[in-house]
Design a protein around this motif. Structure first.
Motif, PDB file in Angstrom:
ATOM      1  N   PHE A 185      34.555  37.920  41.451  1.00  0.00           N
ATOM      2  CA  PHE A 185      35.192  39.217  41.914  1.00  0.00           C
ATOM      3  C   PHE A 185      36.892  39.029  41.218  1.00  0.00           C
ATOM      4  CE2 PHE A 185      32.088  38.877  45.020  1.00  0.00           C
ATOM      5  CZ  PHE A 185      31.408  40.143  44.909  1.00  0.00           C
ATOM      6  N   LEU A 186      37.290  39.851  40.285  1.00  0.00           N
ATOM      7  CA  LEU A 186      38.405  40.009  40.034  1.00  0.00           C
ATOM      8  C   LEU A 186      39.445  40.540  40.427  1.00  0.00           C
ATOM      9  CD1 LEU A 186      37.172  40.571  36.302  1.00  0.00           C
ATOM     10  CD2 LEU A 186      37.411  38.486  37.478  1.00  0.00           C
ATOM     11  N   GLU A 187      40.695  40.940  39.979  1.00  0.00           N
ATOM     12  CA  GLU A 187      41.656  41.653  40.735  1.00  0.00           C
ATOM     13  C   GLU A 187      41.273  43.282  40.635  1.00  0.00           C
ATOM     14  OE1 GLU A 187      45.677  40.534  39.090  1.00  0.00           O
ATOM     15  OE2 GLU A 187      45.949  38.875  40.112  1.00  0.00           O
ATOM     16  N   GLY A 188      41.760  44.150  41.310  1.00  0.00           N
ATOM     17  CA  GLY A 188      41.699  45.439  41.133  1.00  0.00           C
ATOM     18  C   GLY A 188      40.132  45.943  41.240  1.00  0.00           C
ATOM     19  N   ASP A 189      39.432  45.305  42.144  1.00  0.00           N
ATOM     20  CA  ASP A 189      38.290  45.566  42.624  1.00  0.00           C
ATOM     21  C   ASP A 189      37.146  45.462  41.364  1.00  0.00           C
ATOM     22  OD1 ASP A 189      38.399  46.068  45.307  1.00  0.00           O
ATOM     23  OD2 ASP A 189      39.445  48.364  44.881  1.00  0.00           O
TER      24      ASP A 189
END
Length: 206
Positions: A185-189
């Motif tokens: 999982f990355l930043e910003g959903d």
């Protein structure tokens, strides 16, 4: 259009990988029946393994920067495994698989820390699998401040099989294949999915 291509690629992987794995299993079983079980010894206590090999990795980014259509050849090194024999046929392990891939001109590593079980179906043939933590990180040699320095985590599942082609006392050399699928999982959903398949050598002490 992109979704259709992605689904086609994923279906292709799902169809091909089981065929490859079962072919390897059949070959290993045949080889074991012909080679016999020389130089065997009871397996007990702690086990350690490091491996190296090569294969393919496909990365898909939910932001559309990279899709499964762009498979890359990759090297898996080093891959580590630690564990303890519960009995002569079953071990509980912690595996650390991983592969280097290229993303936007920089080298990154998709791997994980996966609690798993390893079971010897025959004296020299084993199967191994588990699920755990996926780690998407920069390659250690390609990190710069504020550039390619993000670490992302998620979940991963792993399945592998191997055959010990050489065994003497507590050392074994095996040929193995491994499939890993995970999501970080990355930043910003956003998220990043990976599918890796490798074939290589494992050097084990058990």
């Amino acid at each position: 259009m992109k979704t259709s291509k992605t689904n086609t690629f994923v279906q292709h992987i799902k169809l091909k990988v089981p065929v490859i794995i079962f072919t390897l299993m059949a070959s290993m079983t045949f080889a074991q029946n012909n080679l016999g079980d020389q130089n065997t010894s009871p397996r007990d206590g702690f086990i350690f393994e490091f491996g190296l090999g090569g294969g393919v990795i496909s990365i898909e980014d939910s932001e559309g920067m990279q899709t499964f259509d762009e498979a890359q050849g990759a090297i898996s090194f080093p891959e580590l495994k630690f564990g303890y024999m519960l009995n002569d046929e079953l071990a509980i392990t912690a595996s650390m698989p991983g592969m280097i891939y290229e993303f936007q001109g920089r080298d990154r590593h998709f791997g994980g820390i996966i609690p798993s079980l390893q079971y010897w179906v025959k004296e020299r043939w084993w199967i191994h699998g588990g699920l755990g933590l996926a780690i998407d990180s920069p390659a250690l040699y390609d990190i710069e401040d504020d550039l390619n320095d993000d670490w992302n985590f998620g979940g991963a599942v792993m399945a592998s099989t191997g055959y010990e082609v050489y065994k003497k006392k507590n050392f074994a050399l095996n040929i193995q294949s491994k499939l890993v699928m995970g999501r970080a999982f990355l930043e910003g959903d956003a998220h990043r999915d990976a599918v890796t398949f490798s074939v290589g050598l494992g050097f084990s002490w058990l």
